[in-house]
Design a protein around this motif. Structure first.
Motif, short mmCIF file in Angstrom:
data_model
loop_
_atom_site.label_atom_id
_atom_site.label_comp_id
_atom_site.label_asym_id
_atom_site.label_seq_id
_atom_site.Cartn_x
_atom_site.Cartn_y
_atom_site.Cartn_z
N TYR A 203 0.85 -1.25 -0.21
CA TYR A 203 0.42 0.00 -0.25
C TYR A 203 1.19 1.11 0.10
CZ TYR A 203 -4.14 -3.51 1.82
OH TYR A 203 -4.55 -4.17 1.73
N GLY A 204 0.68 2.51 -0.63
CA GLY A 204 1.74 3.06 -0.45
C GLY A 204 0.51 4.24 -0.99
N HIS A 205 1.77 5.07 -1.80
CA HIS A 205 1.57 6.86 -2.40
C HIS A 205 3.33 7.85 -2.73
CE1 HIS A 205 2.27 9.57 1.03
NE2 HIS A 205 1.77 8.49 1.96
N ASP A 206 3.02 8.28 -3.34
CA ASP A 206 3.58 8.64 -4.19
C ASP A 206 3.91 10.26 -3.61
OD1 ASP A 206 6.16 8.95 -5.49
OD2 ASP A 206 5.29 9.23 -7.26
N GLY A 207 3.79 10.46 -2.23
CA GLY A 207 3.75 11.72 -1.48
C GLY A 207 2.22 12.24 -1.37
N THR A 208 2.20 12.17 -1.69
CA THR A 208 0.53 12.96 -1.33
C THR A 208 -0.07 12.52 -0.30
OG1 THR A 208 -0.83 10.93 -3.04
CG2 THR A 208 0.90 12.67 -3.71
N LYS A 209 -0.16 11.44 0.49
CA LYS A 209 -1.38 11.36 1.40
C LYS A 209 -0.53 12.31 2.78
CE LYS A 209 -3.56 7.28 -0.57
NZ LYS A 209 -3.77 6.21 -0.32
N THR A 210 -1.76 11.60 3.69
CA THR A 210 -1.35 11.82 5.19
C THR A 210 -1.69 11.11 5.96
OG1 THR A 210 -3.25 12.76 5.46
CG2 THR A 210 -1.76 14.63 4.37
N ASP A 211 -3.16 10.89 6.72
CA ASP A 211 -3.44 9.95 7.73
C ASP A 211 -3.84 8.68 7.23
OD1 ASP A 211 -2.85 12.84 9.70
OD2 ASP A 211 -4.94 13.48 8.42
N THR A 212 -2.29 7.77 7.21
CA THR A 212 -2.15 7.09 6.73
C THR A 212 -2.42 5.55 7.53
OG1 THR A 212 -0.34 5.93 5.60
CG2 THR A 212 -2.04 7.16 4.28
N PHE A 213 -1.65 5.93 8.97
CA PHE A 213 -1.62 4.66 10.27
C PHE A 213 -2.94 4.92 10.91
CE2 PHE A 213 -0.83 4.87 15.14
CZ PHE A 213 0.09 3.55 14.72
N ARG A 214 -2.97 3.04 10.96
CA ARG A 214 -4.41 2.38 11.20
C ARG A 214 -4.27 1.05 11.72
NH1 ARG A 214 -3.23 2.67 5.69
NH2 ARG A 214 -3.60 1.00 4.73
N GLY A 215 -5.05 0.58 12.34
CA GLY A 215 -5.02 -0.54 12.74
C GLY A 215 -6.15 -1.37 12.62
N PHE A 216 -5.77 -2.70 11.99
CA PHE A 216 -6.49 -4.14 12.19
C PHE A 216 -6.92 -4.51 12.92
CE2 PHE A 216 -5.67 -1.99 7.53
CZ PHE A 216 -6.80 -1.74 7.27
N CYS A 217 -7.64 -5.34 12.72
CA CYS A 217 -8.42 -6.28 14.36
C CYS A 217 -9.72 -7.41 13.55
CB CYS A 217 -8.91 -5.95 15.37
SG CYS A 217 -8.95 -7.23 16.58
N GLY A 218 -9.49 -8.75 13.03
CA GLY A 218 -10.12 -9.53 12.29
C GLY A 218 -10.52 -9.02 11.47
N HIS A 219 -9.68 -8.14 10.17
CA HIS A 219 -9.24 -7.78 8.83
C HIS A 219 -10.62 -6.12 9.23
CE1 HIS A 219 -7.93 -11.17 7.46
NE2 HIS A 219 -8.43 -12.26 7.88
N ARG A 220 -10.96 -5.66 9.86
CA ARG A 220 -11.68 -4.35 10.21
C ARG A 220 -10.76 -3.05 10.67
NH1 ARG A 220 -17.11 -4.79 10.05
NH2 ARG A 220 -18.46 -7.12 10.19
N LEU A 221 -11.35 -1.71 10.41
CA LEU A 221 -10.52 -0.93 11.06
C LEU A 221 -10.78 -0.93 12.62
CD1 LEU A 221 -11.46 1.42 8.32
CD2 LEU A 221 -8.90 1.15 9.25
#
Length: 343
Positions: A203-221
């Motif tokens: 997963y990624g971007h070319d220097g355009t995104k900001t808030d991508t830090f996230r958690g997953f538990c049981g395939h859910r955010l």
């Protein structure tokens, strides 16, 4: 982060100078979760003790604590021994000593998460936010209102993570990953000296995104600060940062979407061959479903990106034999990063 502040009668008191961070990221802790939704896990207890002792910690340190905590390492040790002794289908895992089996429960959760534990490099990020006082790193602290709850705060002064912010940065939230930079520099040096190539898919971007830090538990955010140790934490790769960290020692290609990369690699032709060879309806359905998962823009098709590091001479045709009618080398295209040409 602690400071010493002078008080009357020559006494010194330790003062924790932090500023509450009202982060706007959609994957971050909302701060409004009810207490019953925030179970006190062993990892949460460990983190609160640590923060009380040393002060707020960086998000990178938080991720490393959560993703490489002792229970996961112990779980990997047990599975390593199980594999080494023949993968017996029947085995006993016994925890001796006082307690309620909490450590054993954590180890059992590791067993179900082993695939992600083995494939992840656990590269952690630092979060930095633009404020009226300049760039400030986001830290993890204890909520003063609820002793068993974590919150985000802003560092009161500059931290080393801010050195990774570009002077022309236009985003107001940036995720930086020094560990990834070190790996890319090592790869680039090796490729430039001995040849070879590196292909990075994530997963990624070319220097355009900001808030991508996230958690997953049981395939859910999952809220990243709730029940630490029970969810996987992740963030998107900033490929523009990886490109800068190569320092021009190698050529970089991409990032390009997975859908484009796989199509350039001939996935459509491959699917047709497999379907033509298959007479089993269930197998044909599995092939089509797998293709849809990989190529559909709303699934993995546009979420995953491919990025490559190759020697400069690979693009300029050096080290390739010349045809009799050619005056200079003709480099072959880099697979996946250009349209497939059939000959």
């Amino acid at each position: 982060m602690s400071f010493l502040a002078a008080a009357g009668a020559g006494r010194l008191y330790a003062v924790r100078a932090v500023f509450t961070c009202l982060w706007r990221g959609k994957y971050f802790s909302s701060g409004n979760e009810p207490a019953e939704n925030n179970p006190v896990t062993p990892m949460l207890r460990h983190l609160t003790y640590k923060i009380k002792s040393t002060g707020p910690i960086t998000v990178a340190e938080y991720m490393k604590e959560v993703l490489t905590n002792p229970a996961k390492l112990l779980g990997i040790w047990f599975i390593s021994e199980w594999i080494a002794t023949g993968k017996n289908a029947a085995f006993q895992l016994v925890e001796l000593g006082p307690g309620r089996g909490t450590l054993l429960g954590d180890i059992l959760r590791v067993f179900s998460q082993l695939a992600s534990v083995l494939k992840n490099c656990d590269i952690s990020i630092h979060l930095v936010e633009k404020t009226p006082h300049g760039w400030r790193e986001v830290l993890v602290d204890i909520d003063p209102q609820v002793s068993d709850k974590l919150r985000f705060v802003l560092a009161p002064c500059a931290t080393p993570a801010e050195a990774f912010i570009q002077c022309d940065e236009t985003r107001d939230h940036v995720e930086v990953c020094p560990d990834a930079g070190v790996i890319i520099q090592e790869l680039s040096q090796r490729i430039s000296v001995t040849g070879g190539a590196a292909l990075i898919a994530d997963y990624g971007h070319d220097g355009t995104k900001t808030d991508t830090f996230r958690g997953f538990c049981g395939h859910r955010l999952h809220d990243v600060l709730i029940a630490p140790g029970t969810a996987d934490l992740t963030a998107d790769v900033d490929f523009s940062y990886l490109r800068r960290m190569s320092q021009g020692k190698v050529a970089s290609l991409g990032p390009i979407k997975q859908q484009t990369f796989l199509r350039n690699m001939g996935i459509d032709v491959r699917l047709k061959v497999l379907l033509d060879k298959s007479d089993e309806p269930s197998l044909r359905q599995q092939l089509l479903q797998g293709y849809d998962m990989l190529m559909n823009p709303t699934k993995m098709g546009e979420r995953f990106n491919f990025f490559a590091l190759i020697p400069h001479q690979r693009l300029h045709g050096r080290n390739h034999q010349m045809n009799a009618c050619q005056s200079k080398p003709s480099p072959s295209p880099v697979a996946g990063f250009g349209e497939l040409a059939w000959r």
